[in-house]
Every structure is written in C-alpha cells, then in structure tokens.
Design an enzyme around this catalytic site. Sequence first.
Site, mmCIF file in Angstrom:
data_model
loop_
_atom_site.group_PDB
_atom_site.id
_atom_site.type_symbol
_atom_site.label_atom_id
_atom_site.label_comp_id
_atom_site.label_asym_id
_atom_site.label_seq_id
_atom_site.Cartn_x
_atom_site.Cartn_y
_atom_site.Cartn_z
ATOM 1 N N LYS A 285 0.860 -1.186 0.000
ATOM 2 C CA LYS A 285 0.000 0.000 0.000
ATOM 3 C C LYS A 285 0.894 1.233 0.000
ATOM 4 O O LYS A 285 1.657 1.466 0.939
ATOM 5 C CB LYS A 285 -0.929 0.011 1.208
ATOM 6 C CG LYS A 285 -1.888 1.194 1.218
ATOM 7 C CD LYS A 285 -2.833 1.134 2.403
ATOM 8 C CE LYS A 285 -3.797 2.305 2.403
ATOM 9 N NZ LYS A 285 -4.727 2.260 3.556
ATOM 10 N N ARG B 28 -10.945 9.489 1.306
ATOM 11 C CA ARG B 28 -10.897 10.124 2.625
ATOM 12 C C ARG B 28 -12.097 11.038 2.840
ATOM 13 O O ARG B 28 -12.593 11.159 3.968
ATOM 14 C CB ARG B 28 -9.571 10.870 2.786
ATOM 15 C CG ARG B 28 -8.382 9.909 2.891
ATOM 16 C CD ARG B 28 -7.034 10.603 2.867
ATOM 17 N NE ARG B 28 -5.956 9.617 2.929
ATOM 18 C CZ ARG B 28 -4.692 9.882 2.670
ATOM 19 N NH1 ARG B 28 -4.322 11.102 2.321
ATOM 20 N NH2 ARG B 28 -3.776 8.918 2.749
ATOM 21 N N GLU C 258 7.604 -6.610 1.820
ATOM 22 C CA GLU C 258 6.325 -6.549 2.535
ATOM 23 C C GLU C 258 5.507 -7.824 2.303
ATOM 24 O O GLU C 258 4.932 -8.391 3.236
ATOM 25 C CB GLU C 258 5.522 -5.328 2.078
ATOM 26 C CG GLU C 258 6.084 -3.991 2.504
ATOM 27 C CD GLU C 258 5.798 -3.660 3.959
ATOM 28 O OE1 GLU C 258 5.082 -4.432 4.633
ATOM 29 O OE2 GLU C 258 6.282 -2.618 4.427
ATOM 30 N N LYS D 109 -2.240 -1.507 -3.649
ATOM 31 C CA LYS D 109 -3.075 -0.303 -3.612
ATOM 32 C C LYS D 109 -2.158 0.915 -3.637
ATOM 33 O O LYS D 109 -1.244 0.986 -2.818
ATOM 34 C CB LYS D 109 -3.931 -0.309 -2.344
ATOM 35 C CG LYS D 109 -4.894 0.865 -2.231
ATOM 36 C CD LYS D 109 -5.716 0.797 -0.948
ATOM 37 C CE LYS D 109 -6.696 1.956 -0.873
ATOM 38 N NZ LYS D 109 -7.480 1.946 0.375
ATOM 39 N N SER E 248 -10.132 5.431 -5.251
ATOM 40 C CA SER E 248 -11.088 6.514 -5.468
ATOM 41 C C SER E 248 -10.595 7.534 -6.482
ATOM 42 O O SER E 248 -11.358 7.970 -7.353
ATOM 43 C CB SER E 248 -11.399 7.196 -4.142
ATOM 44 O OG SER E 248 -10.215 7.699 -3.527
#
Length: 337
Positions: free
Chosen positions: A207, A217, A246, A261, A287
């Site tokens: 991410k 947000r 990760e 993401k 988004s």
Amino acid sequence: MTTQWDKHDMTFLQGRRLRRPRMASWSRDLVRENTLAPSDLIWPIFVVEGQNERQPIKTMPGVERLSIDLAVEAAKAAHAEGIPALALFPNTDPSKRTENGREATNRDNLVCRTLSAIKDAVPEIGLVADVALDPYTSHGHDGVMDGDEILNDATVAILVQQALVQARAGADVIAPSDMMDGRIGAIREALDEEGLDNTIVLSYAAKYASAFYGPFREAVGSGARLKGTKLSYQMDPANSEDAIREVEQDLAEGADWIMVKPGMLYLDICRMLKDRFDVPVFAYQISGEYAMIAIAAEAGALERDAAMAESLMAFKRAGCSGILTYFALDMARKING
C-alpha cells in the site's frame, strides 16, 4: 545485392498479416488472451447511519454513502449480477471518533451491524472488512499516536480486537490496510485461537502513500481530520523492491491473499508480485483512479463505459485475481448485457 534467401525471407514477411485475426468479432474472441467476468470484481461500499439514507460523494460521481438498509439492497443487486464479494467502509459519526479509535472495537459499531445485516439477507455473498483505524480516529491516521509518531505495537493490539469483532459479525475476509508491522501474524493467531480459522486474511501488503486517496478520505470522513502525512508507514511510490519484502513478511505471517493499492498506477507491482509469488494478487482501483475516469467522462473527454472496461482489463492483463472497483456493479451489468 539481394540474395535468393533475402527474397524468400521478404516474401514470408509480406505474407504475415497480423490484422487477420482482428477483422471479425468471432476471431477476436477466439484469440483474446484475457477476459473479464463479474466474478473478478469486488464492490467497495461506503456506509452511514440512518434509514433510507443516500449521500452522494461529490468527488466520486455515481458513488454514494448508503445506510444499512440500502447497503443490504446493494448486496442483493450485486449478488444478482454475479459479483462475489463486497468491501465495507464506514463513515463514522464524528462524536465517536477518538484519539485511539476505540469505536473500531465496538461489536455494535456501524460496520459490524452492516456485516450482520448483509450476511443475514444475502448469505451467499462474501464480505470483506477493512482493518485500520483511520475511519475511527480524530486525527485521521491508521493508528494511535504519541505526538507525531504512530505507535506500531499499540496499534496492532487494537487492530486485533477490531478484526475479531468484524469476523464475529460476519466478515468472511479480514483485510488489514493499516501497514503496521506484525499485524498479519497477530491477527491470524487471534482468529485461530478464537475458532475463526476459516476467516481469510487479505493483506494490503503493498500500500503506497498515494496522492490519489483524496476522494476516499472524503467518503469516510477522515480527510479533513488528517494531521500530517502517512509517509512513515505507507510505502514510497518510488520503490518497488519494498513491495517484495512486505509481501514476503505478510505471507510468512499467514496472509492468504495480498493486495496492491493503488492499482492502475502500480500495475508493474501487480505483475512483479504475481510472477514472484504463488498466491492470489488483488488490486484496488482506488477513489482517485475512479474519479479520473468518471469526471473525465462527465466532461465529455472520454466514453465512460469503454474507459471503465479498458481500465479493468488492464488489471487482468497484469495478473490480478480480483479487482476492488467502484465500477463493479456497472461493469457486471455491462458484461451481463
């Protein structure tokens, strides 16, 4: 001087017509390398308190916050189109946002009630629950803070409790998006100890600290509250090898699936992880990526359905097993005719 071999070779090349399979729809169908189906899609839904409540999100044309009753209806519509799963995100009442995000661990919070309501009404559909504190904190960060520092281990302890209440409420997939170190192992261990060992863990393993999260947000009500940046825990957009580390760590700790993401801007990461790890890779068309297409279409700069379909096919071409996208219902309906 041209040799006999050169002439033969040129004749062969002149005989190759790469356009031939593209000339008719049936031949294009036969040689298509990737296909997109409703079963590839996960639909993110924003939920709010109230009854029969719809709240348009101005930066995401066509996307609304829904009260629980309307979220149930959305789940029914998604299931009817063959969409296998929903991902739920709450817009928490400001009065319930605190420094430590304790509302996240309330077994009767907005997300938990939505999970239970949808699972009762549409038991066949999968439910993905986001694990992070930003929808619940007064400062908009994904964890608890000491001054300007995010406290990793103190945050993980809260995330474990958040995951447990969500799984008990009906979440089939727990999806930690917070980027704290060690949270996958702690959550997996807690789920197993509580007899919730069939719950899938989908880690937001890669991410990135993206500029494209703004509309999200706004949707969950954390943007105006955010103090500072998330660069100390989300990944640097300049790095790709970090994603490998990760993912390796999260898989070692018990993650079943991994997530990239944002999605569209990081298709190279999706492909790299798919090629390197024998595990399903998911991506989130976030988004801001959705807004670029939706707002451009409203302005007449491009054709919405064609851009929607092309953008989602890019995820399949990059090797993704599933795509979180706000286009999910529209795309499924288009595929289904």
